[in-house]
Design an enzyme around this catalytic site. Structure first.
Site, PDB file in Angstrom:
ATOM      1  N   VAL A 110       0.316   3.046  -9.317  1.00 54.63           N
ATOM      2  CA  VAL A 110       1.328   3.731  -8.510  1.00 54.63           C
ATOM      3  C   VAL A 110       1.187   3.257  -7.079  1.00 54.63           C
ATOM      4  O   VAL A 110       0.079   2.985  -6.605  1.00 54.63           O
ATOM      5  CB  VAL A 110       1.183   5.263  -8.588  1.00 54.63           C
ATOM      6  CG1 VAL A 110       2.031   5.964  -7.536  1.00 54.63           C
ATOM      7  CG2 VAL A 110       1.569   5.758  -9.969  1.00 54.63           C
ATOM      8  N   CYS A 111       2.309   3.142  -6.392  1.00 56.73           N
ATOM      9  CA  CYS A 111       2.334   2.801  -4.979  1.00 56.73           C
ATOM     10  C   CYS A 111       1.623   1.463  -4.753  1.00 56.73           C
ATOM     11  O   CYS A 111       1.772   0.538  -5.538  1.00 56.73           O
ATOM     12  CB  CYS A 111       1.735   3.955  -4.169  1.00 56.73           C
ATOM     13  SG  CYS A 111       2.128   3.941  -2.411  1.00 56.73           S
ATOM     14  N   THR A 112       0.832   1.355  -3.709  1.00 55.65           N
ATOM     15  CA  THR A 112       0.178   0.084  -3.385  1.00 55.65           C
ATOM     16  C   THR A 112      -0.982  -0.236  -4.316  1.00 55.65           C
ATOM     17  O   THR A 112      -1.642  -1.270  -4.146  1.00 55.65           O
ATOM     18  CB  THR A 112      -0.318   0.097  -1.932  1.00 55.65           C
ATOM     19  OG1 THR A 112      -1.160   1.244  -1.738  1.00 55.65           O
ATOM     20  CG2 THR A 112       0.846   0.156  -0.962  1.00 55.65           C
ATOM     21  N   SER A 130       6.087  -1.357  -6.116  1.00 53.98           N
ATOM     22  CA  SER A 130       5.074  -0.805  -5.235  1.00 53.98           C
ATOM     23  C   SER A 130       5.793   0.093  -4.238  1.00 53.98           C
ATOM     24  O   SER A 130       7.003   0.314  -4.349  1.00 53.98           O
ATOM     25  CB  SER A 130       4.323  -1.938  -4.520  1.00 53.98           C
ATOM     26  OG  SER A 130       3.199  -1.444  -3.824  1.00 53.98           O
ATOM     27  N   ALA A 160       6.622   3.093  -8.052  1.00 54.73           N
ATOM     28  CA  ALA A 160       6.894   2.923  -6.625  1.00 54.73           C
ATOM     29  C   ALA A 160       6.013   3.893  -5.835  1.00 54.73           C
ATOM     30  O   ALA A 160       4.961   4.318  -6.289  1.00 54.73           O
ATOM     31  CB  ALA A 160       8.377   3.130  -6.349  1.00 54.73           C
TER      32      ALA A 160
END
Length: 232
Positions: A110-112, A130, A160
């Site tokens: 998830v995310c970065t 990302s 994301a």
């Protein structure tokens, strides 16, 4: 009956923890994974010392890298900013992710967190997403940046920014069990988001708000490029 959800399993799930990771990146998917009857969720870190996340929430690992099962059904990586950069520069973390991810049934983030997967060489040639402010940097390691809430490409599933972890968690449940099971957990959580402002996407947020957030990521983006170039 065909309409009955698949209730039980024996999945092994490894969720990485590292200092200054984003708490909500981790906690959203962890709720979904913890609702898998019969599954074992390992909260894995370099040591079993408590992990202080980027918001000050403290999370406790349940296994070290050496104690983690060598073969897992799901490898999950949360994101962050300074903490993620430090993890990308830590050879022991990158090697652990690369080794476990090479055998995992599903490789997820998830995310970065997807940037850490990239540093481990696990997204080359895969579509992935990302946090929007860093998504394009996935191309630095050969991934294909994709503007979507959750991206599934073969056995890679990436989410994301931050809150997308909730969506990713339910998608993983549907892949491991079935849609009915995922729907049941979603209803238990009463996950039916109705955000108070239409500013949760760079496509809808006011320009001034987007500019402010982009400025917050300037140093992070520079560090990510340096870290990914160092892995080549």
């Amino acid at each position: 009956m065909a309409d009955e959800p698949l209730l039980d399993g024996n999945e092994q799930i490894a969720m990485l923890l590292y200092p200054q990771c984003t708490a909500l990146d981790f906690v959203g998917p962890q709720y979904a994974f913890a609702c898998l009857s019969g599954a074992t969720v390992h909260q894995v870190a370099a040591t079993t010392d408590p992990i202080v996340t980027d918001t000050g929430v403290i999370l406790t690992p349940t296994a070290t890298f050496d104690q983690c099962p060598p073969d897992v059904d799901v490898l999950f990586i949360p994101g962050g900013t300074n903490g993620t950069l430090a993890a990308m520069r830590d050879d022991s973390v990158v090697q652990f992710v690369a080794d476990l991810g090479a055998r995992a049934r599903w490789v997820t983030s998830v995310c970065t967190g997807s940037l850490l997967l990239s540093a481990a060489g696990l997204l080359r040639g895969y579509r992935a997403t990302s946090h929007w402010a860093a998504r394009d940097l996935l191309a630095e390691a050969g991934a294909i940046p994709t503007d979507s809430r959750v991206v599934v490409d073969r056995n890679r599933v990436t989410g994301a920014g931050v809150s997308a972890g909730m969506d990713l968690g339910y998608i993983i449940l549907s892949l491991l069990r079935d849609q009915r099971y995922a729907e049941t957990v979603q209803l238990m959580a009463e996950y039916a988001p109705q955000p108070p402002f239409d500013a949760g996407s760079p496509h809808t947020a006011p320009q001034a708000t987007r500019t402010m957030v982009e400025g917050m990521f300037t140093e992070f983006r520079t560090g990510v490029k340096e870290a990914l170039n160092a892995t080549r």
